[in-house]
Design a protein around this motif. Structure first.
Motif, PDB file in Angstrom:
ATOM      1  N   THR A 132       0.828  -1.194   0.000  1.00  0.00           N
ATOM      2  CA  THR A 132       0.000   0.000   0.000  1.00  0.00           C
ATOM      3  C   THR A 132       0.865   1.247   0.000  1.00  0.00           C
ATOM      4  OG1 THR A 132      -1.528  -1.215   1.414  1.00  0.00           O
ATOM      5  CG2 THR A 132      -1.925   1.134   1.137  1.00  0.00           C
ATOM      6  N   ASP A 133       0.447   2.206  -0.795  1.00  0.00           N
ATOM      7  CA  ASP A 133       1.113   3.500  -0.802  1.00  0.00           C
ATOM      8  C   ASP A 133       0.509   4.367   0.296  1.00  0.00           C
ATOM      9  OD1 ASP A 133       2.426   5.810  -1.368  1.00  0.00           O
ATOM     10  OD2 ASP A 133       1.321   6.259  -3.208  1.00  0.00           O
ATOM     11  N   PHE A 159      -6.476  15.025   8.233  1.00  0.00           N
ATOM     12  CA  PHE A 159      -5.928  13.814   8.847  1.00  0.00           C
ATOM     13  C   PHE A 159      -4.519  13.562   8.328  1.00  0.00           C
ATOM     14  CE2 PHE A 159      -9.120  11.179  11.167  1.00  0.00           C
ATOM     15  CZ  PHE A 159     -10.174  12.068  11.139  1.00  0.00           C
ATOM     16  N   HIS A 160      -3.703  13.001   9.194  1.00  0.00           N
ATOM     17  CA  HIS A 160      -2.320  12.674   8.863  1.00  0.00           C
ATOM     18  C   HIS A 160      -2.173  11.160   8.874  1.00  0.00           C
ATOM     19  CE1 HIS A 160       1.962  12.787   8.609  1.00  0.00           C
ATOM     20  NE2 HIS A 160       2.179  12.491   9.874  1.00  0.00           N
ATOM     21  N   ILE A 161      -1.864  10.590   7.727  1.00  0.00           N
ATOM     22  CA  ILE A 161      -1.813   9.126   7.618  1.00  0.00           C
ATOM     23  C   ILE A 161      -0.488   8.574   8.112  1.00  0.00           C
ATOM     24  CG2 ILE A 161      -1.744   7.224   5.943  1.00  0.00           C
ATOM     25  CD1 ILE A 161      -3.900   8.714   4.373  1.00  0.00           C
ATOM     26  N   LEU A 162      -0.559   7.549   8.940  1.00  0.00           N
ATOM     27  CA  LEU A 162       0.642   6.943   9.508  1.00  0.00           C
ATOM     28  C   LEU A 162       0.805   5.474   9.131  1.00  0.00           C
ATOM     29  CD1 LEU A 162       0.377   8.400  13.130  1.00  0.00           C
ATOM     30  CD2 LEU A 162       1.986   9.099  11.347  1.00  0.00           C
ATOM     31  N   GLY A 163      -0.301   4.778   8.945  1.00  0.00           N
ATOM     32  CA  GLY A 163      -0.216   3.346   8.660  1.00  0.00           C
ATOM     33  C   GLY A 163      -1.507   2.849   8.057  1.00  0.00           C
ATOM     34  N   CYS A 164      -1.695   1.552   8.084  1.00  0.00           N
ATOM     35  CA  CYS A 164      -2.933   0.993   7.562  1.00  0.00           C
ATOM     36  C   CYS A 164      -3.213  -0.355   8.207  1.00  0.00           C
ATOM     37  CB  CYS A 164      -2.885   0.874   6.049  1.00  0.00           C
ATOM     38  SG  CYS A 164      -1.624  -0.244   5.451  1.00  0.00           S
ATOM     39  N   VAL A 185      -0.663   9.148   0.552  1.00  0.00           N
ATOM     40  CA  VAL A 185      -1.897   9.640  -0.062  1.00  0.00           C
ATOM     41  C   VAL A 185      -2.446  10.792   0.757  1.00  0.00           C
ATOM     42  CG1 VAL A 185      -2.532   7.484  -1.190  1.00  0.00           C
ATOM     43  CG2 VAL A 185      -3.185   7.881   1.198  1.00  0.00           C
ATOM     44  N   GLN A 186      -3.332  11.548   0.161  1.00  0.00           N
ATOM     45  CA  GLN A 186      -3.850  12.737   0.813  1.00  0.00           C
ATOM     46  C   GLN A 186      -5.198  12.455   1.460  1.00  0.00           C
ATOM     47  OE1 GLN A 186      -1.704  15.329   0.763  1.00  0.00           O
ATOM     48  NE2 GLN A 186      -3.020  16.088   2.394  1.00  0.00           N
ATOM     49  N   ALA A 187      -5.285  12.615   2.755  1.00  0.00           N
ATOM     50  CA  ALA A 187      -6.564  12.442   3.441  1.00  0.00           C
ATOM     51  C   ALA A 187      -7.305  13.773   3.501  1.00  0.00           C
ATOM     52  CB  ALA A 187      -6.338  11.912   4.851  1.00  0.00           C
ATOM     53  N   ALA A 188      -8.622  13.694   3.589  1.00  0.00           N
ATOM     54  CA  ALA A 188      -9.426  14.908   3.726  1.00  0.00           C
ATOM     55  C   ALA A 188      -9.422  15.367   5.172  1.00  0.00           C
ATOM     56  CB  ALA A 188     -10.854  14.631   3.256  1.00  0.00           C
TER      57      ALA A 188
END
Lengths: 143, 143
Positions: free
Chosen positions: A106-107, A116-121, A110-113
DNA sequence: GTTATTGCAAAGAATTTGCATAATC
DNA sequence: GATTATGCAAATTCTTTGCAATAAC
């Protein structure tokens, strides 16, 4: 609500925590706290459910076990802390292991709305446990 | 526990269900049931929380909204039923949208342990919402 | 001896449910 | 008019917490 992992946790070796860990490690069923309570109570009849919750928290923080919160309601626990994937039964919420598969690539860039700051999945399979598969066949989707 | 989707749901057009749907569709915040209750109560002061839960269930079954159970504790709802990905704040459980990314390709033909039958999969990003990102910076992970 | 941990019981949060009343079709 | 839906309150389920007693180091 989840909490940030704390830094240092004083930890004494107690019989309760040891039994809880042993019982959890003895099964592959990803039991809930009250299931673990029932398992451990056979060896420690005076054990209390509050202690089970506290010890499971502490073992999770220590990285000894995994806390699985992907279900709807009940938190479940995994005595195998090594990374592996899970199936969740869409009917009863039980969890199974899926050892062959690997986490899909997974990349994370990506830009969250909404800021939010993405750290993992997180990823998990969904499906039916043996019991609920039987019910589905018998009842044809009704319940 | 989750339930199998039922087949036919008698559905009358009520003001309560309509307001709940409108309020949920008016925001991008993936509110919880009690947040939706507070929102809708401004227009329907006699609304009850039980009705909110029942109507959210029904709207979910009807495919009008999405029920998001990937959090630990609280179920959250999404007025946008079109497929898209989410971020969950690991601190407070709030949910955000991630519109650019797509569900990673996954091979569902894998073998689960313990007789589970795999049917699908779930994926979500994890991270921090703006509020919790601020707290992290200020407190440096403490709380 | 000090301090973490326990047991117990009570409190909390989230959700569900029973039932008489009200609204929709 | 029949039946679904609502409001209300009580009940459930899962988890957390306060506190005095206990056990670990």
């Amino acid at each position: 609500l989840e909490t940030f992992s704390t830094i240092a946790i004083p930890q004494r070796q107690t019989r309760q925590r040891q039994v809880i860990l042993e019982e959890l490690r003895a099964v592959t069923s990803h039991p809930s706290a009250s299931e673990i309570y029932e398992m451990a109570r056979k060896r420690l009849p005076r054990l209390s459910l509050g202690t089970v919750y506290r010890d499971l928290d502490q073992l999770t923080e220590a990285g000894e076990i995994l806390r699985l919160t992907g279900n709807g309601r009940q938190t479940r626990y995994d005595g195998n802390a090594a990374p592996h994937l899970h199936v969740r039964c869409i009917h009863c919420g039980r969890i199974g292991d899926v050892n062959g598969a690997t986490m899909p690539k997974t990349d994370l860039d990506v830009q969250a709305a909404d800021g939010f700051h993405i750290l993992g999945c997180e990823f998990q399979f969904t499906g039916l446990c043996p019991d609920c598969a039987d019910i589905e066949h018998l009842g044809d989707g009704q319940n």
